[in-house]
Structures are given as C-alpha cells and as structure tokens.
Design a protein around this motif. Structure first.
Motif, PDB file in Angstrom:
ATOM      1  N   MET A   1     -41.657 -99.659  29.071  1.00 43.43           N
ATOM      2  CA  MET A   1     -41.175 -98.951  30.244  1.00 43.43           C
ATOM      3  C   MET A   1     -39.665 -99.130  30.336  1.00 43.43           C
ATOM      4  SD  MET A   1     -43.837 -98.002  32.324  1.00 43.43           S
ATOM      5  CE  MET A   1     -45.565 -98.338  32.397  1.00 43.43           C
ATOM      6  N   LYS A   2     -39.012 -98.049  30.749  1.00 43.66           N
ATOM      7  CA  LYS A   2     -37.577 -98.171  30.984  1.00 43.66           C
ATOM      8  C   LYS A   2     -37.150 -97.194  32.071  1.00 43.66           C
ATOM      9  CE  LYS A   2     -35.467 -95.079  27.586  1.00 43.66           C
ATOM     10  NZ  LYS A   2     -34.568 -95.000  26.456  1.00 43.66           N
ATOM     11  N   ALA A   3     -36.077 -97.557  32.765  1.00 38.90           N
ATOM     12  CA  ALA A   3     -35.507 -96.713  33.806  1.00 38.90           C
ATOM     13  C   ALA A   3     -34.584 -95.699  33.150  1.00 38.90           C
ATOM     14  CB  ALA A   3     -34.744 -97.565  34.813  1.00 38.90           C
ATOM     15  N   VAL A   4     -34.767 -94.412  33.474  1.00 40.13           N
ATOM     16  CA  VAL A   4     -33.934 -93.366  32.890  1.00 40.13           C
ATOM     17  C   VAL A   4     -33.362 -92.476  33.998  1.00 40.13           C
ATOM     18  CG1 VAL A   4     -35.153 -93.309  30.688  1.00 40.13           C
ATOM     19  CG2 VAL A   4     -35.913 -91.833  32.522  1.00 40.13           C
TER      20      VAL A   4
ATOM     21  N   THR B   1     -44.601 -90.511  29.127  1.00 40.99           N
ATOM     22  CA  THR B   1     -44.871 -89.963  30.457  1.00 40.99           C
ATOM     23  C   THR B   1     -44.042 -90.709  31.493  1.00 40.99           C
ATOM     24  OG1 THR B   1     -46.745 -91.466  30.750  1.00 40.99           O
ATOM     25  CG2 THR B   1     -47.255 -89.253  29.930  1.00 40.99           C
ATOM     26  N   PHE B   2     -43.855 -90.061  32.647  1.00 41.20           N
ATOM     27  CA  PHE B   2     -43.189 -90.705  33.770  1.00 41.20           C
ATOM     28  C   PHE B   2     -44.230 -91.254  34.733  1.00 41.20           C
ATOM     29  CE2 PHE B   2     -39.660 -87.912  32.541  1.00 41.20           C
ATOM     30  CZ  PHE B   2     -38.634 -88.837  32.539  1.00 41.20           C
ATOM     31  N   VAL B   3     -43.945 -92.399  35.325  1.00 45.26           N
ATOM     32  CA  VAL B   3     -44.797 -92.976  36.357  1.00 45.26           C
ATOM     33  C   VAL B   3     -44.742 -92.063  37.579  1.00 45.26           C
ATOM     34  CG1 VAL B   3     -45.030 -94.934  37.939  1.00 45.26           C
ATOM     35  CG2 VAL B   3     -44.545 -95.329  35.525  1.00 45.26           C
ATOM     36  N   SER B   4     -45.907 -91.852  38.197  1.00 42.35           N
ATOM     37  CA  SER B   4     -46.019 -90.974  39.358  1.00 42.35           C
ATOM     38  C   SER B   4     -46.957 -91.610  40.370  1.00 42.35           C
ATOM     39  CB  SER B   4     -46.581 -89.618  38.910  1.00 42.35           C
ATOM     40  OG  SER B   4     -46.886 -88.811  40.015  1.00 42.35           O
ATOM     41  N   LEU B   5     -46.667 -91.414  41.641  1.00 39.60           N
ATOM     42  CA  LEU B   5     -47.558 -91.929  42.673  1.00 39.60           C
ATOM     43  C   LEU B   5     -48.626 -90.906  43.058  1.00 39.60           C
ATOM     44  CD1 LEU B   5     -45.054 -93.811  44.994  1.00 39.60           C
ATOM     45  CD2 LEU B   5     -46.438 -94.719  43.128  1.00 39.60           C
ATOM     46  N   ASP B   6     -48.332 -89.618  42.834  1.00 41.02           N
ATOM     47  CA  ASP B   6     -49.271 -88.579  43.232  1.00 41.02           C
ATOM     48  C   ASP B   6     -49.841 -87.773  42.064  1.00 41.02           C
ATOM     49  OD1 ASP B   6     -47.104 -87.038  42.495  1.00 41.02           O
ATOM     50  OD2 ASP B   6     -46.770 -86.173  44.474  1.00 41.02           O
ATOM     51  N   GLY B   7     -49.385 -88.032  40.856  1.00 44.43           N
ATOM     52  CA  GLY B   7     -49.873 -87.304  39.695  1.00 44.43           C
ATOM     53  C   GLY B   7     -49.241 -85.935  39.514  1.00 44.43           C
ATOM     54  N   VAL B   8     -48.309 -85.577  40.397  1.00 44.35           N
ATOM     55  CA  VAL B   8     -47.660 -84.269  40.338  1.00 44.35           C
ATOM     56  C   VAL B   8     -46.158 -84.410  40.081  1.00 44.35           C
ATOM     57  CG1 VAL B   8     -47.164 -82.140  41.612  1.00 44.35           C
ATOM     58  CG2 VAL B   8     -49.371 -83.277  41.890  1.00 44.35           C
ATOM     59  N   HIS B   9     -45.530 -85.333  40.813  1.00 43.80           N
ATOM     60  CA  HIS B   9     -44.086 -85.533  40.727  1.00 43.80           C
ATOM     61  C   HIS B   9     -43.788 -86.930  40.179  1.00 43.80           C
ATOM     62  CE1 HIS B   9     -43.563 -81.944  43.157  1.00 43.80           C
ATOM     63  NE2 HIS B   9     -44.501 -82.418  43.957  1.00 43.80           N
ATOM     64  N   PRO B  10     -42.716 -87.058  39.397  1.00 44.53           N
ATOM     65  CA  PRO B  10     -42.341 -88.403  38.941  1.00 44.53           C
ATOM     66  C   PRO B  10     -41.843 -89.247  40.113  1.00 44.53           C
ATOM     67  CG  PRO B  10     -40.686 -86.800  38.280  1.00 44.53           C
ATOM     68  CD  PRO B  10     -41.815 -86.033  38.889  1.00 44.53           C
ATOM     69  N   TYR B  11     -42.062 -90.544  40.012  1.00 46.11           N
ATOM     70  CA  TYR B  11     -41.586 -91.493  41.015  1.00 46.11           C
ATOM     71  C   TYR B  11     -40.107 -91.725  40.744  1.00 46.11           C
ATOM     72  CZ  TYR B  11     -41.569 -95.812  43.806  1.00 46.11           C
ATOM     73  OH  TYR B  11     -41.317 -96.784  44.738  1.00 46.11           O
ATOM     74  N   VAL B  12     -39.240 -91.300  41.663  1.00 45.66           N
ATOM     75  CA  VAL B  12     -37.798 -91.356  41.455  1.00 45.66           C
ATOM     76  C   VAL B  12     -37.168 -92.244  42.523  1.00 45.66           C
ATOM     77  CG1 VAL B  12     -35.680 -90.006  41.302  1.00 45.66           C
ATOM     78  CG2 VAL B  12     -37.820 -89.042  40.463  1.00 45.66           C
TER      79      VAL B  12
ATOM     80  N   ALA C   1     -42.578-105.564  40.455  1.00 44.68           N
ATOM     81  CA  ALA C   1     -42.692-105.340  41.889  1.00 44.68           C
ATOM     82  C   ALA C   1     -43.733-104.260  42.211  1.00 44.68           C
ATOM     83  CB  ALA C   1     -41.348-104.950  42.475  1.00 44.68           C
ATOM     84  N   LEU C   2     -44.062-103.435  41.243  1.00 41.23           N
ATOM     85  CA  LEU C   2     -45.036-102.366  41.425  1.00 41.23           C
ATOM     86  C   LEU C   2     -46.038-102.447  40.282  1.00 41.23           C
ATOM     87  CD1 LEU C   2     -45.752 -99.723  43.000  1.00 41.23           C
ATOM     88  CD2 LEU C   2     -44.273 -98.521  41.390  1.00 41.23           C
ATOM     89  N   ASP C   3     -47.322-102.348  40.579  1.00 40.39           N
ATOM     90  CA  ASP C   3     -48.346-102.379  39.532  1.00 40.39           C
ATOM     91  C   ASP C   3     -48.377-101.010  38.857  1.00 40.39           C
ATOM     92  OD1 ASP C   3     -50.446-102.787  37.844  1.00 40.39           O
ATOM     93  OD2 ASP C   3     -51.897-103.280  39.407  1.00 40.39           O
ATOM     94  N   LEU C   4     -47.607-100.860  37.789  1.00 39.07           N
ATOM     95  CA  LEU C   4     -47.447 -99.568  37.134  1.00 39.07           C
ATOM     96  C   LEU C   4     -48.703 -99.126  36.383  1.00 39.07           C
ATOM     97  CD1 LEU C   4     -43.823-100.079  35.806  1.00 39.07           C
ATOM     98  CD2 LEU C   4     -44.547 -98.861  37.853  1.00 39.07           C
ATOM     99  N   GLU C   5     -49.575-100.062  36.068  1.00 41.47           N
ATOM    100  CA  GLU C   5     -50.787 -99.701  35.329  1.00 41.47           C
ATOM    101  C   GLU C   5     -51.735 -98.842  36.155  1.00 41.47           C
ATOM    102  OE1 GLU C   5     -50.935-100.214  32.102  1.00 41.47           O
ATOM    103  OE2 GLU C   5     -48.987-101.163  32.304  1.00 41.47           O
ATOM    104  N   ILE C   6     -51.707 -98.980  37.479  1.00 35.42           N
ATOM    105  CA  ILE C   6     -52.615 -98.187  38.311  1.00 35.42           C
ATOM    106  C   ILE C   6     -51.988 -96.871  38.758  1.00 35.42           C
ATOM    107  CG2 ILE C   6     -53.848-100.225  39.143  1.00 35.42           C
ATOM    108  CD1 ILE C   6     -52.313 -99.836  41.822  1.00 35.42           C
ATOM    109  N   CYS C   7     -50.700 -96.686  38.493  1.00 35.95           N
ATOM    110  CA  CYS C   7     -50.021 -95.451  38.880  1.00 35.95           C
ATOM    111  C   CYS C   7     -50.417 -94.314  37.941  1.00 35.95           C
ATOM    112  CB  CYS C   7     -48.510 -95.630  38.817  1.00 35.95           C
ATOM    113  SG  CYS C   7     -47.851 -96.743  40.066  1.00 35.95           S
ATOM    114  N   GLU C   8     -50.378 -93.112  38.466  1.00 39.19           N
ATOM    115  CA  GLU C   8     -50.661 -91.941  37.642  1.00 39.19           C
ATOM    116  C   GLU C   8     -49.443 -91.632  36.794  1.00 39.19           C
ATOM    117  OE1 GLU C   8     -52.916 -88.844  39.180  1.00 39.19           O
ATOM    118  OE2 GLU C   8     -53.549 -89.945  40.954  1.00 39.19           O
ATOM    119  N   ARG C   9     -49.579 -90.641  35.921  1.00 39.13           N
ATOM    120  CA  ARG C   9     -48.477 -90.267  35.024  1.00 39.13           C
ATOM    121  C   ARG C   9     -48.287 -88.755  35.042  1.00 39.13           C
ATOM    122  NH1 ARG C   9     -48.400 -95.274  34.923  1.00 39.13           N
ATOM    123  NH2 ARG C   9     -48.079 -96.554  33.100  1.00 39.13           N
TER     124      ARG C   9
END
Length: 71
Positions: free
Chosen positions: A1-4, A32-43, A57-65
């Motif tokens: 994972m990396k911040a872009v 893929t980008f991490v997303s909270l809703d599966g539609v938009h990337p988490y920015v 700080a955030l459990d990225l494994e449970i987030c959608e992509r």
C-alpha cells in the motif's frame, strides 16, 4: 500500500469524469484504490494522514476497492 497524489488519475463513468484532490491509498498488489463505499476512492487532504491509515489507523483489509482508471 502507498499514498499517491490523486491529481494524476481521472475516474470516468459513462459521460462524467471525476477528478479527486488529495491523496488516495493505492493497493499495489491488486492495482486498486481503497474505498469506503465501493464506488469512490477514499481520498484524504494530507499525504501524512493517508500514510497513518496505511500504518494501521484504518483496517484496510475490510475496506472495499475501486479499480485504478486506465489512462
């Protein structure tokens, strides 16, 4: 994972284009980008905040992509 920086990516759906300002979290393994809703990337506004999420700080494994747009 990396911040872009999201200014380098345009998300196109049908006749609309979304450009995000800030930093997204890119999962390099799945391209893929991490997303909270599966539609938009988490920015986030700051790269340091995105990095904090990556560091645990955030459990990225449970987030959608959402897929990285083809450029």
């Amino acid at each position: 994972m990396k911040a872009v920086n999201m200014k380098n990516y345009e998300f196109k759906k049908e006749s609309t284009t979304s450009i995000y300002m800030g930093y997204g979290i890119l999962d390099e393994e799945t391209n893929t980008f991490v997303s909270l809703d599966g539609v938009h990337p988490y920015v986030l506004c700051k790269k340091s905040t995105a990095q904090t999420c990556i560091n645990g700080a955030l459990d990225l494994e449970i987030c959608e992509r959402v897929p990285v747009p083809v450029q």
